[in-house]
Structures are given as structure tokens and as C-alpha cells.
Design a protein around this motif. Structure first.
Motif, PDB file in Angstrom:
ATOM      1  N   ALA A   1       0.590  -1.182   0.048  1.00  0.00           N
ATOM      2  CA  ALA A   1      -0.089   0.115  -0.248  1.00  0.00           C
ATOM      3  C   ALA A   1       0.846   1.277   0.044  1.00  0.00           C
ATOM      4  CB  ALA A   1      -1.034   0.014   1.307  1.00  0.00           C
ATOM      5  N   LEU A   2       2.040   1.204  -0.273  1.00  0.00           N
ATOM      6  CA  LEU A   2       3.171   2.414  -0.396  1.00  0.00           C
ATOM      7  C   LEU A   2       2.283   3.569  -1.363  1.00  0.00           C
ATOM      8  CD1 LEU A   2       5.543   3.616   0.540  1.00  0.00           C
ATOM      9  CD2 LEU A   2       6.639   2.745  -1.478  1.00  0.00           C
ATOM     10  N   LEU A   3       2.198   3.267  -2.313  1.00  0.00           N
ATOM     11  CA  LEU A   3       1.504   4.290  -3.304  1.00  0.00           C
ATOM     12  C   LEU A   3       0.176   4.902  -2.673  1.00  0.00           C
ATOM     13  CD1 LEU A   3       2.329   3.015  -6.826  1.00  0.00           C
ATOM     14  CD2 LEU A   3       3.688   4.605  -5.513  1.00  0.00           C
ATOM     15  N   ALA A   4      -0.593   3.956  -2.298  1.00  0.00           N
ATOM     16  CA  ALA A   4      -1.864   4.515  -1.524  1.00  0.00           C
ATOM     17  C   ALA A   4      -1.602   5.264  -0.701  1.00  0.00           C
ATOM     18  CB  ALA A   4      -2.789   3.365  -1.201  1.00  0.00           C
ATOM     19  N   ASN A   5      -0.668   5.006   0.550  1.00  0.00           N
ATOM     20  CA  ASN A   5      -0.569   5.637   1.587  1.00  0.00           C
ATOM     21  C   ASN A   5       0.112   6.924   1.296  1.00  0.00           C
ATOM     22  OD1 ASN A   5      -1.335   3.703   3.414  1.00  0.00           O
ATOM     23  ND2 ASN A   5       0.713   2.891   3.442  1.00  0.00           N
ATOM     24  N   MET A   6       1.001   7.187   0.051  1.00  0.00           N
ATOM     25  CA  MET A   6       1.650   8.377  -0.449  1.00  0.00           C
ATOM     26  C   MET A   6       0.364   9.167  -0.806  1.00  0.00           C
ATOM     27  SD  MET A   6       5.110   7.377  -2.414  1.00  0.00           S
ATOM     28  CE  MET A   6       6.609   6.852  -1.459  1.00  0.00           C
ATOM     29  N   ALA A   7      -0.389   8.728  -1.587  1.00  0.00           N
ATOM     30  CA  ALA A   7      -1.568   9.582  -2.020  1.00  0.00           C
ATOM     31  C   ALA A   7      -2.261   9.973  -0.810  1.00  0.00           C
ATOM     32  CB  ALA A   7      -2.400   8.710  -3.059  1.00  0.00           C
ATOM     33  N   ALA A   8      -2.432   9.370  -0.025  1.00  0.00           N
ATOM     34  CA  ALA A   8      -3.326   9.912   1.167  1.00  0.00           C
ATOM     35  C   ALA A   8      -2.459  10.807   1.752  1.00  0.00           C
ATOM     36  CB  ALA A   8      -3.649   8.539   2.131  1.00  0.00           C
ATOM     37  N   ALA A   9      -1.159  10.688   2.073  1.00  0.00           N
ATOM     38  CA  ALA A   9      -0.665  11.901   2.776  1.00  0.00           C
ATOM     39  C   ALA A   9      -0.471  13.088   1.783  1.00  0.00           C
ATOM     40  CB  ALA A   9       1.121  11.257   2.975  1.00  0.00           C
ATOM     41  N   TRP A  10      -0.444  12.929   0.617  1.00  0.00           N
ATOM     42  CA  TRP A  10      -0.388  13.939  -0.321  1.00  0.00           C
ATOM     43  C   TRP A  10      -1.526  14.829  -0.075  1.00  0.00           C
ATOM     44  CZ3 TRP A  10       3.219  15.611  -4.123  1.00  0.00           C
ATOM     45  CH2 TRP A  10       2.771  16.490  -4.984  1.00  0.00           C
ATOM     46  N   ASP A  11      -2.716  14.025  -0.258  1.00  0.00           N
ATOM     47  CA  ASP A  11      -4.133  14.830   0.176  1.00  0.00           C
ATOM     48  C   ASP A  11      -4.464  15.314   1.327  1.00  0.00           C
ATOM     49  OD1 ASP A  11      -4.903  14.189  -2.648  1.00  0.00           O
ATOM     50  OD2 ASP A  11      -5.669  12.187  -2.064  1.00  0.00           O
ATOM     51  N   ALA A  12      -3.880  14.594   2.524  1.00  0.00           N
ATOM     52  CA  ALA A  12      -4.490  15.173   3.833  1.00  0.00           C
ATOM     53  C   ALA A  12      -3.435  16.251   4.398  1.00  0.00           C
ATOM     54  CB  ALA A  12      -4.057  13.828   4.762  1.00  0.00           C
ATOM     55  N   ALA A  13      -2.117  16.192   3.895  1.00  0.00           N
ATOM     56  CA  ALA A  13      -1.293  17.331   3.984  1.00  0.00           C
ATOM     57  C   ALA A  13      -1.268  18.380   3.187  1.00  0.00           C
ATOM     58  CB  ALA A  13       0.161  16.845   4.583  1.00  0.00           C
ATOM     59  N   LYS A  14      -1.904  18.245   1.978  1.00  0.00           N
ATOM     60  CA  LYS A  14      -1.795  19.376   0.880  1.00  0.00           C
ATOM     61  C   LYS A  14      -0.173  19.415   0.521  1.00  0.00           C
ATOM     62  CE  LYS A  14      -6.035  21.258   2.171  1.00  0.00           C
ATOM     63  NZ  LYS A  14      -6.670  22.559   2.402  1.00  0.00           N
ATOM     64  N   LEU A  15       0.544  18.356   0.255  1.00  0.00           N
ATOM     65  CA  LEU A  15       1.859  18.524  -0.055  1.00  0.00           C
ATOM     66  C   LEU A  15       2.455  19.025  -1.052  1.00  0.00           C
ATOM     67  CD1 LEU A  15       2.993  14.816   1.333  1.00  0.00           C
ATOM     68  CD2 LEU A  15       3.267  16.928   2.466  1.00  0.00           C
ATOM     69  N   GLY A  16       1.359  19.111  -2.335  1.00  0.00           N
ATOM     70  CA  GLY A  16       1.762  19.787  -3.465  1.00  0.00           C
ATOM     71  C   GLY A  16       2.163  21.404  -3.466  1.00  0.00           C
ATOM     72  N   PRO A  17       1.524  22.097  -2.771  1.00  0.00           N
ATOM     73  CA  PRO A  17       1.769  23.659  -2.654  1.00  0.00           C
ATOM     74  C   PRO A  17       2.895  23.728  -1.723  1.00  0.00           C
ATOM     75  CG  PRO A  17      -0.536  23.362  -2.412  1.00  0.00           C
ATOM     76  CD  PRO A  17      -0.022  22.074  -2.452  1.00  0.00           C
ATOM     77  N   SER A  18       3.030  23.140  -0.543  1.00  0.00           N
ATOM     78  CA  SER A  18       4.283  22.993   0.326  1.00  0.00           C
ATOM     79  C   SER A  18       5.473  22.756  -0.440  1.00  0.00           C
ATOM     80  CB  SER A  18       3.923  22.530   1.563  1.00  0.00           C
ATOM     81  OG  SER A  18       3.726  20.958   1.370  1.00  0.00           O
ATOM     82  N   MET A  19       5.597  21.714  -1.240  1.00  0.00           N
ATOM     83  CA  MET A  19       6.710  20.973  -1.934  1.00  0.00           C
ATOM     84  C   MET A  19       7.154  22.192  -3.030  1.00  0.00           C
ATOM     85  SD  MET A  19       6.051  17.274  -2.543  1.00  0.00           S
ATOM     86  CE  MET A  19       7.845  16.680  -2.987  1.00  0.00           C
ATOM     87  N   LEU A  20       6.079  22.918  -3.375  1.00  0.00           N
ATOM     88  CA  LEU A  20       6.540  23.871  -4.460  1.00  0.00           C
ATOM     89  C   LEU A  20       7.161  25.127  -3.798  1.00  0.00           C
ATOM     90  CD1 LEU A  20       3.793  24.260  -6.944  1.00  0.00           C
ATOM     91  CD2 LEU A  20       5.982  23.290  -7.415  1.00  0.00           C
ATOM     92  N   ASN A  21       6.854  25.513  -2.682  1.00  0.00           N
ATOM     93  CA  ASN A  21       7.229  26.525  -1.464  1.00  0.00           C
ATOM     94  C   ASN A  21       8.667  26.058  -1.160  1.00  0.00           C
ATOM     95  OD1 ASN A  21       5.030  28.085  -1.586  1.00  0.00           O
ATOM     96  ND2 ASN A  21       4.179  26.940   0.511  1.00  0.00           N
ATOM     97  N   SER A  22       8.956  24.791  -0.753  1.00  0.00           N
ATOM     98  CA  SER A  22      10.226  24.460  -0.432  1.00  0.00           C
ATOM     99  C   SER A  22      11.040  24.452  -1.530  1.00  0.00           C
ATOM    100  CB  SER A  22      10.120  23.032   0.310  1.00  0.00           C
ATOM    101  OG  SER A  22       9.824  23.185   1.459  1.00  0.00           O
ATOM    102  N   LEU A  23      10.747  23.847  -2.723  1.00  0.00           N
ATOM    103  CA  LEU A  23      11.624  24.007  -4.018  1.00  0.00           C
ATOM    104  C   LEU A  23      11.998  25.533  -4.296  1.00  0.00           C
ATOM    105  CD1 LEU A  23      12.974  22.784  -6.292  1.00  0.00           C
ATOM    106  CD2 LEU A  23      10.856  23.065  -7.626  1.00  0.00           C
ATOM    107  N   ALA A  24      11.175  26.643  -4.074  1.00  0.00           N
ATOM    108  CA  ALA A  24      11.457  27.959  -4.421  1.00  0.00           C
ATOM    109  C   ALA A  24      12.503  28.478  -3.306  1.00  0.00           C
ATOM    110  CB  ALA A  24      10.314  28.852  -4.292  1.00  0.00           C
ATOM    111  N   TYR A  25      12.107  28.085  -1.978  1.00  0.00           N
ATOM    112  CA  TYR A  25      12.973  28.713  -0.989  1.00  0.00           C
ATOM    113  C   TYR A  25      14.559  27.794  -1.002  1.00  0.00           C
ATOM    114  CZ  TYR A  25       8.587  30.030   1.477  1.00  0.00           C
ATOM    115  OH  TYR A  25       7.537  30.457   2.076  1.00  0.00           O
ATOM    116  N   ALA A  26      14.615  26.746  -1.237  1.00  0.00           N
ATOM    117  CA  ALA A  26      15.856  25.921  -1.418  1.00  0.00           C
ATOM    118  C   ALA A  26      16.607  26.518  -2.663  1.00  0.00           C
ATOM    119  CB  ALA A  26      15.700  24.592  -1.628  1.00  0.00           C
ATOM    120  N   VAL A  27      16.021  26.654  -3.733  1.00  0.00           N
ATOM    121  CA  VAL A  27      16.738  27.314  -5.005  1.00  0.00           C
ATOM    122  C   VAL A  27      17.380  28.671  -4.802  1.00  0.00           C
ATOM    123  CG1 VAL A  27      16.565  27.701  -7.247  1.00  0.00           C
ATOM    124  CG2 VAL A  27      15.844  25.724  -6.616  1.00  0.00           C
ATOM    125  N   ILE A  28      16.256  29.371  -4.230  1.00  0.00           N
ATOM    126  CA  ILE A  28      16.743  30.767  -4.357  1.00  0.00           C
ATOM    127  C   ILE A  28      17.805  31.094  -3.285  1.00  0.00           C
ATOM    128  CG2 ILE A  28      15.487  33.160  -4.198  1.00  0.00           C
ATOM    129  CD1 ILE A  28      13.203  32.434  -5.324  1.00  0.00           C
TER     130      ILE A  28
END
Length: 269
Positions: free
Chosen positions: A46-73
Motif C-alpha cells: 500500500a505504499l503508493l496508496a499511503n503516499m496519495a493519502a499523505a499528499w491529500d491530507a497534508a496538501k503536500l503539492g503547494p508546500s513542496m513548491l514552496n520548499s523548492l523555491a526557498y531551497a533554490v533561491i
């Protein structure tokens, strides 16, 4: 003696790998089948299913983009400032070079917790609290000392005759820096940037202290929010989320591991 050293290295490697192994194995377990005890063998797929659940529950998409911008800049700005400082204390004649080294490098020696109270107060009063600019400023400031350490040590290995010959040809210090020292320090610049990219991506303390909005917070702060929902989503989902957000740094490190080997060969003070 050589055999004992090899055995010690193997044991240390196994001890280091055990927690990672447990995270991976338990992240495969379906959330509804988790019993509360750590599993040593996969209890499902269930690894992929658990990852999908974490992605939705924590709204990881926007926060990962934020971290990408912070880390690069932040990584780029910190490395640029550190390169200028490293050049100044290695190539430009002047006294007290060791003193300036410690003044700048000391920024990485103090625990981050010591800055939290004045930072929080200052950010709240200045309007920088819960802003991308506020997080970028503190990330750049905290990334400069160690980047300076790497670049200064690398520039010490460059022949002093480079600057002398360039000066005889009429080049100024800025021309010497941009035309000679920067090109000759490309591997060290890359290594410093990768170090800071990984650090900013994994940073949690400033992220949860200086931000609260989902549109501002970095990915580790979002993951911490997922852990606060531990009883709702289940430990396997939390572990799968941790694996998911760690993938970018693992990929970056593996892709550029030769840079570390070629750039961080020695340290000098």
C-alpha cells in the motif's frame, strides 16, 4: 586491524540503515491493517496508496513548491554572498583574515533555537511573519556561514599567482573574482549549493515558527501538520509521506555525489 575496521564499518552501516528500513517496510502496510507494532517484513503493498493519502491530507503539492523555491533561491543567494566573502578573505591583501573567517563562520556554530524568540518578535513587529520574504531572509542568512566555509577553503587552494598575474594585466578585483576565481570554483560552488538546497528542504524549526499559512509554509512544516493528524490518517500514511518528501533530496544527492567527493577534500583554518 584491517578486518576489525571493516567489521566496524559494516556494523555502523547496519545500525544507520535499520531506522530507514523500518520506515520503508511500515510505509508499505495498509493503514487499516496497522497494529501499532513495528513490522520487520512488508505487511502489504500500500505504499503508493499511503503516499496519495499523505499528499491529500497534508496538501503536500503547494508546500513542496514552496520548499523548492526557498531551497533554490536561498541556496543561490547564500552561495553568491559566500563566494564574495571567501574571495575577500583569501585573495584580497589585508590583515586579520582568520578573524574574519571566524566572524562569518561563527554563524553556523550557534543553535538555531537561540534565535527563535528575537526572530519571532522582530518578524511580528516588521510584518515579515508568515511571508515568503521572511522565510527567504532567514534561510539565506543561515546558509551563508557554511557555504563560506566550503568556498573559502576551496579558494585557499587556488594559486595566488592568478590574482597577481591578472593585476599585472590591469584587471580589478571584481574582474579577477568573476573572470578567474568563480570559473575555477565551479565544483565547490555546486557542492555548497547542494548542501544548502538539502538543508533548506529539510528545515523544520523556522518553518513552523515563522509561518502558519498553507500557502507559505515549507514542506516539512506541512509534514509536521500531517503528524499532528496521526490518529486520523494512521502511522503508515505518515511514514509514506516522509518517504515522499525525502525523495527530491535523495535524488539530488545521488545525482551530484561526485561533486562532494571532488570539492570537499580538505579543510583549512
Amino acid at each position: 586491524m584491517k578486518t576489525l575496521r571493516s567489521v566496524a564499518v559494516v556494523l555502523i552501516s547496519v545500525i544507520w540503515f535499520v531506522p530507514s528500513y523500518l520506515i520503508i517496510v511500515n510505509a508499505f502496510t495498509p493503514s487499516d491493517a496497522y497494529t501499532g507494532e513495528a513490522r520487520w517484513v512488508p505487511g502489504g503493498a500500500a505504499l503508493l496508496a499511503n503516499m496519495a493519502a499523505a499528499w491529500d491530507a497534508a496538501k503536500l503539492g503547494p508546500s513542496m513548491l514552496n520548499s523548492l523555491a526557498y531551497a533554490v533561491i536561498a541556496g543561490l543567494l547564500a552561495v553568491l554572498v559566500a563566494a564574495v566573502a571567501g574571495f575577500a578573505v583569501t585573495a584580497i591583501p589585508g590583515g586579520r583574515r582568520v578573524l574574519w573567517f571566524w566572524v562569518i563562520y561563527a554563524g553556523s556554530l550557534f543553535p538555531a533555537q537561540a534565535f527563535l524568540r528575537p526572530l519571532f518578535t522582530g518578524y511580528a513587529e516588521s510584518g515579515l511573519y508568515d511571508t515568503r520574504l521572511g522565510l527567504l531572509l532567514i534561510y539565506v542568512a543561515t546558509c551563508i556561514p557554511f557555504s563560506f566555509f566550503i568556498l573559502r577553503n576551496h579558494m585557499l587552494t587556488l594559486p595566488s599567482e592568478i590574482a597577481e598575474a591578472a593585476q599585472l594585466d590591469g584587471a580589478g578585483w571584481w574582474r579577477i573574482f568573476t573572470g578567474f576565481f568563480l570559473p575555477l570554483s565551479r565544483s565547490a560552488l555546486a557542492a555548497a549549493f547542494i548542501f544548502q538546497f538539502v538543508w533548506v528542504w529539510n528545515e523544520l524549526l523556522f518553518g513552523i515558527t515563522l509561518s502558519y499559512s498553507e500557502s507559505i509554509r515549507p514542506v516539512m512544516a506541512a509534514l509536521a501538520g500531517l503528524q499532528s493528524a496521526y490518529g486520523t490518517v494512521g502511522p503508515p500514511v505518515v511514514l509514506a509521506g516522509a518517504l515522499l518528501v525525502s525523495l527530491p533530496t535523495v535524488i539530488v544527492f545521488l545525482a551530484f555525489q561526485r561533486v562532494f567527493a571532488s570539492s570537499l577534500g580538505g579543510t583549512r583554518i
